[in-house]
Design a protein around this motif. Structure first.
Motif, PDB file in Angstrom:
ATOM      1  N   UNK A   1      20.717   0.091 -48.754  1.00 46.70           N
ATOM      2  CA  UNK A   1      19.643   0.161 -47.757  1.00 46.70           C
ATOM      3  C   UNK A   1      18.306   0.098 -48.490  1.00 46.70           C
ATOM      4  N   UNK A   2      17.496  -0.882 -48.106  1.00 43.27           N
ATOM      5  CA  UNK A   2      16.264  -1.164 -48.843  1.00 43.27           C
ATOM      6  C   UNK A   2      15.053  -0.834 -47.978  1.00 43.27           C
ATOM      7  N   UNK A   3      14.188   0.036 -48.465  1.00 43.33           N
ATOM      8  CA  UNK A   3      13.021   0.402 -47.652  1.00 43.33           C
ATOM      9  C   UNK A   3      12.097  -0.806 -47.446  1.00 43.33           C
ATOM     10  N   UNK A   4      11.418  -0.856 -46.307  1.00 43.10           N
ATOM     11  CA  UNK A   4      10.614  -2.033 -45.981  1.00 43.10           C
ATOM     12  C   UNK A   4       9.579  -2.374 -47.049  1.00 43.10           C
ATOM     13  N   UNK A   5       9.051  -1.361 -47.701  1.00 46.73           N
ATOM     14  CA  UNK A   5       8.006  -1.612 -48.706  1.00 46.73           C
ATOM     15  C   UNK A   5       8.550  -2.327 -49.936  1.00 46.73           C
TER      16      UNK A   5
ATOM     17  N   UNK B   1      13.133   0.863 -56.838  1.00 41.91           N
ATOM     18  CA  UNK B   1      12.832   0.327 -55.507  1.00 41.91           C
ATOM     19  C   UNK B   1      13.232   1.307 -54.399  1.00 41.91           C
ATOM     20  N   UNK B   2      13.561   2.535 -54.776  1.00 40.44           N
ATOM     21  CA  UNK B   2      13.937   3.573 -53.787  1.00 40.44           C
ATOM     22  C   UNK B   2      15.056   3.118 -52.869  1.00 40.44           C
ATOM     23  N   UNK B   3      15.991   2.379 -53.441  1.00 34.54           N
ATOM     24  CA  UNK B   3      17.102   1.845 -52.651  1.00 34.54           C
ATOM     25  C   UNK B   3      18.175   2.926 -52.438  1.00 34.54           C
ATOM     26  N   UNK B   4      18.671   3.005 -51.222  1.00 30.66           N
ATOM     27  CA  UNK B   4      19.719   3.978 -50.898  1.00 30.66           C
ATOM     28  C   UNK B   4      21.070   3.294 -51.019  1.00 30.66           C
ATOM     29  N   UNK B   5      21.907   3.853 -51.855  1.00 30.45           N
ATOM     30  CA  UNK B   5      23.249   3.318 -52.024  1.00 30.45           C
ATOM     31  C   UNK B   5      24.140   3.768 -50.878  1.00 30.45           C
ATOM     32  N   UNK B   6      24.876   2.835 -50.295  1.00 26.15           N
ATOM     33  CA  UNK B   6      25.795   3.170 -49.213  1.00 26.15           C
ATOM     34  C   UNK B   6      27.221   3.121 -49.742  1.00 26.15           C
ATOM     35  N   UNK B   7      28.034   2.215 -49.260  1.00 23.75           N
ATOM     36  CA  UNK B   7      29.451   2.220 -49.642  1.00 23.75           C
ATOM     37  C   UNK B   7      29.814   1.097 -50.598  1.00 23.75           C
TER      38      UNK B   7
ATOM     39  N   UNK C   1      14.465   5.660 -41.062  1.00 24.61           N
ATOM     40  CA  UNK C   1      14.960   4.463 -41.732  1.00 24.61           C
ATOM     41  C   UNK C   1      14.463   3.218 -41.013  1.00 24.61           C
ATOM     42  N   UNK C   2      13.357   3.372 -40.297  1.00 27.86           N
ATOM     43  CA  UNK C   2      12.800   2.227 -39.586  1.00 27.86           C
ATOM     44  C   UNK C   2      12.445   1.115 -40.573  1.00 27.86           C
ATOM     45  N   UNK C   3      12.925  -0.055 -40.261  1.00 27.39           N
ATOM     46  CA  UNK C   3      12.592  -1.219 -41.096  1.00 27.39           C
ATOM     47  C   UNK C   3      13.424  -1.345 -42.361  1.00 27.39           C
ATOM     48  N   UNK C   4      14.290  -0.397 -42.622  1.00 24.47           N
ATOM     49  CA  UNK C   4      15.179  -0.552 -43.779  1.00 24.47           C
ATOM     50  C   UNK C   4      16.145  -1.710 -43.518  1.00 24.47           C
ATOM     51  N   UNK C   5      16.318  -2.571 -44.496  1.00 27.75           N
ATOM     52  CA  UNK C   5      17.338  -3.615 -44.406  1.00 27.75           C
ATOM     53  C   UNK C   5      18.593  -3.149 -45.151  1.00 27.75           C
ATOM     54  N   UNK C   6      19.749  -3.526 -44.602  1.00 25.21           N
ATOM     55  CA  UNK C   6      20.997  -3.230 -45.304  1.00 25.21           C
ATOM     56  C   UNK C   6      21.575  -4.537 -45.832  1.00 25.21           C
ATOM     57  N   UNK C   7      21.771  -4.574 -47.116  1.00 29.04           N
ATOM     58  CA  UNK C   7      22.322  -5.770 -47.774  1.00 29.04           C
ATOM     59  C   UNK C   7      23.678  -5.450 -48.397  1.00 29.04           C
ATOM     60  N   UNK C   8      24.593  -6.392 -48.288  1.00 30.51           N
ATOM     61  CA  UNK C   8      25.855  -6.305 -49.038  1.00 30.51           C
ATOM     62  C   UNK C   8      25.719  -7.167 -50.289  1.00 30.51           C
ATOM     63  N   UNK C   9      25.857  -6.502 -51.415  1.00 27.80           N
ATOM     64  CA  UNK C   9      25.682  -7.151 -52.715  1.00 27.80           C
ATOM     65  C   UNK C   9      27.050  -7.460 -53.303  1.00 27.80           C
ATOM     66  N   UNK C  10      27.227  -8.676 -53.774  1.00 27.45           N
ATOM     67  CA  UNK C  10      28.483  -9.070 -54.433  1.00 27.45           C
ATOM     68  C   UNK C  10      28.245  -9.025 -55.929  1.00 27.45           C
ATOM     69  N   UNK C  11      29.023  -8.214 -56.610  1.00 25.87           N
ATOM     70  CA  UNK C  11      28.652  -7.918 -57.988  1.00 25.87           C
ATOM     71  C   UNK C  11      29.868  -7.491 -58.781  1.00 25.87           C
ATOM     72  N   UNK C  12      29.857  -7.779 -60.065  1.00 25.58           N
ATOM     73  CA  UNK C  12      30.876  -7.222 -60.947  1.00 25.58           C
ATOM     74  C   UNK C  12      30.574  -5.751 -61.184  1.00 25.58           C
ATOM     75  N   UNK C  13      31.606  -4.925 -61.223  1.00 20.01           N
ATOM     76  CA  UNK C  13      31.364  -3.501 -61.426  1.00 20.01           C
ATOM     77  C   UNK C  13      30.493  -3.213 -62.652  1.00 20.01           C
ATOM     78  N   UNK C  14      30.689  -3.994 -63.716  1.00 20.34           N
ATOM     79  CA  UNK C  14      29.914  -3.728 -64.932  1.00 20.34           C
ATOM     80  C   UNK C  14      28.426  -3.975 -64.707  1.00 20.34           C
ATOM     81  N   UNK C  15      28.121  -4.886 -63.799  1.00 25.02           N
ATOM     82  CA  UNK C  15      26.719  -5.241 -63.607  1.00 25.02           C
ATOM     83  C   UNK C  15      25.942  -4.189 -62.823  1.00 25.02           C
ATOM     84  N   UNK C  16      26.656  -3.382 -62.059  1.00 28.77           N
ATOM     85  CA  UNK C  16      25.931  -2.437 -61.213  1.00 28.77           C
ATOM     86  C   UNK C  16      25.154  -1.431 -62.040  1.00 28.77           C
ATOM     87  N   UNK C  17      25.726  -1.050 -63.202  1.00 26.61           N
ATOM     88  CA  UNK C  17      25.009  -0.078 -64.023  1.00 26.61           C
ATOM     89  C   UNK C  17      23.736  -0.682 -64.599  1.00 26.61           C
ATOM     90  N   UNK C  18      23.789  -1.993 -64.848  1.00 21.29           N
ATOM     91  CA  UNK C  18      22.589  -2.675 -65.349  1.00 21.29           C
ATOM     92  C   UNK C  18      21.492  -2.650 -64.293  1.00 21.29           C
TER      93      UNK C  18
END
Ligand SMILES: [Zn+2]
Length: 436
Positions: free
Chosen positions: A72-76, A52-58, A27-44
């Motif tokens: 978690x977002x891969x560096x690429x 983007x090969x993003x790994x969902x955390x909590x 996971x070298x270079x992966x950035x972890x971002x906290x996204x603020x979002x409405x639950x309905x928007x996440x499915x969109x």
């Protein structure tokens, strides 16, 4: 609420054959971002995240009842993610460095004068085989009031093991307190905190070495004596051993079990969506690639089947007073229900009152804040989870889940927080057991 299909990152570098090497997925270079979002928007956003090969955390809860989702977002793909212009907070610039900083899996601790593994157990995380040895050594140090237990086997054939503790009434004489840890593989703090290690090995020695009724702690510590005399404790610290081992050897962020299914190359069922109560509802997925794949029918994951059977045995015997399914890292006490936001257990007022004060006691040691409330309202909807099963199908008075530290560090909690996490939870548990 949508969970996104989990994308496997297969390690490309070989590791040495050292016993205690950790996770060869990088996971070298992966950035972890906290996204603020409405639950309905996440499915969109799901398809975008997938691409983007993003790994969902909590999932968590932000201010003003907003939802948060850590990614978690891969560096690429960091640039492409930034171009989405989403509102986020960066939690980590380099997840790989966090995993390195978490420290190597440490060797088995020395024993102290009482013949119990020393407190240095809490200085680091440990390999699965050392956890097994630890439970066995703890049990052996108070043989008259404990036994090793097993609840069936995992998909790969590992026994689901733990400890049963009792007090002056004798073995199997009281209602059960039933703990499950590490159902989600990557939530390593749960198998350090949940197995009553705090009771046995953290507490200022020898006060909390209460398991042996002849021990001075049992005589002198009222909270400890009362808890043990009133309840039989059944603790399964790692109910997902296959996933836990895989998270130590291959992918630090693995969540599910390691179950293979026909007609798919996807691996793993979310054991905490596979219970029969609320099975298949919102907050679970029928897609084997999803992080919250429920399986195709209740209990078709061997681990869940074993736990349901074990719970039914306890329920039919002396009954279950309290169930806690230990998770990380939202810092929240989850009450039933998760599968519905519209109905509540009959004793919900009492539960909320107990959870409020338990949270207050947890906060006393280090000001760690724990939210509390029905899971569906306080965190997100989740169907087919263990605490709802315990409440509705096993007659459990308090069917809870507790998400441990840390909303700052996530799953990769630095080892120097293991003991503080154990201490604060111990304070909460002492209150809860004395007042429930
Ligand atoms: Zn979890």
């Amino acid at each position: 609420m949508a969970f996104f299909p989990f994308l496997l990152f297969i390690g490309v570098l070989s590791t040495t054959a050292a016993t205690h090497h950790k996770s060869n997925t990088h996971f070298d270079g992966f950035q972890v971002h906290r996204l603020y979002v409405n639950p309905e928007d996440t499915s969109v956003l799901q398809a975008t995240f997938d691409s983007l090969s993003i790994v969902e955390l909590n999932h968590g809860r932000g201010k003003n009842n907003t939802s948060t989702l850590d990614l978690a977002i891969p560096p690429s793909h960091v640039e492409a993610f930034r171009a989405l212009n989403l509102t986020t907070t960066i939690l980590s610039d380099n997840l790989g460095m966090d995993i390195a900083a978490e420290g190597p899996l440490q060797d088995y601790p020395e024993f102290d004068a009482d013949g119990v593994p020393s407190l240095s157990w809490f200085d680091a995380y440990h390999a699965y085989e050392d956890h097994i040895r630890f439970w066995s050594d703890l049990q052996a140090s108070f043989p008259n009031n404990s036994e090793l237990i097993q609840a069936g086997q995992s998909f790969e054939g590992r026994p689901i093991q733990g400890i049963h503790l009792w007090g002056s009434g004798g073995r199997n004489s009281k209602p059960a307190v039933f703990f499950n840890g590490n159902v989600h593989a990557r939530e390593w703090i749960t198998s350090m905190v949940s197995p009553l290690h705090p009771l046995i090995d953290y507490c200022p020695v020898p006060l909390c070495r209460f398991i042996d009724v002849d021990f001075v702690g049992y005589e002198n510590d009222t909270a400890v004596r009362t808890a043990l005399d009133n309840y039989d404790f059944y603790v399964l610290p790692v109910v997902n051993p296959d996933g836990f081992v895989y998270s130590q050897t291959d992918n630090r962020l693995w969540r599910k079990n390691r179950q293979k299914r026909e007609n798919t190359t996807e691996i793993g069922t979310d054991i905490n969506r596979n219970w029969s109560v609320g099975f298949g509802g919102d907050g679970s997925s029928s897609n084997p690639g999803s992080e919250t794949f429920s399986g195709y029918s209740p209990g078709d994951a061997p681990e869940t089947a074993a736990l349901m059977k074990f719970a039914q045995t306890l329920a039919a015997d002396k009954g279950i007073k309290l169930y806690i399914d230990w998770h990380s890292y939202a810092q929240v006490i989850l009450l039933s229900y998760g599968y519905t936001c519209d109905s509540f257990p009959e004793n919900i007022d009492q539960q909320i009152s107990l959870a409020r004060e338990t949270s207050a006691r947890i906060a006393q040691s280090y000001n760690t804040t724990f939210d509390y409330g029905p899971g569906c309202l306080v965190l997100y909807q989740s169907s087919g989870n263990g605490r709802d099963y315990m409440t509705d199908a096993a007659g459990t008075e308090f069917g809870w889940g507790i998400e441990l530290r840390s909303t700052s560090y996530g799953f990769v909690l630095p080892a120097d927080q293991i003991l503080p996490s154990s201490i604060e939870i111990w304070e909460g548990m002492k209150y809860l057991w004395a007042n429930m």
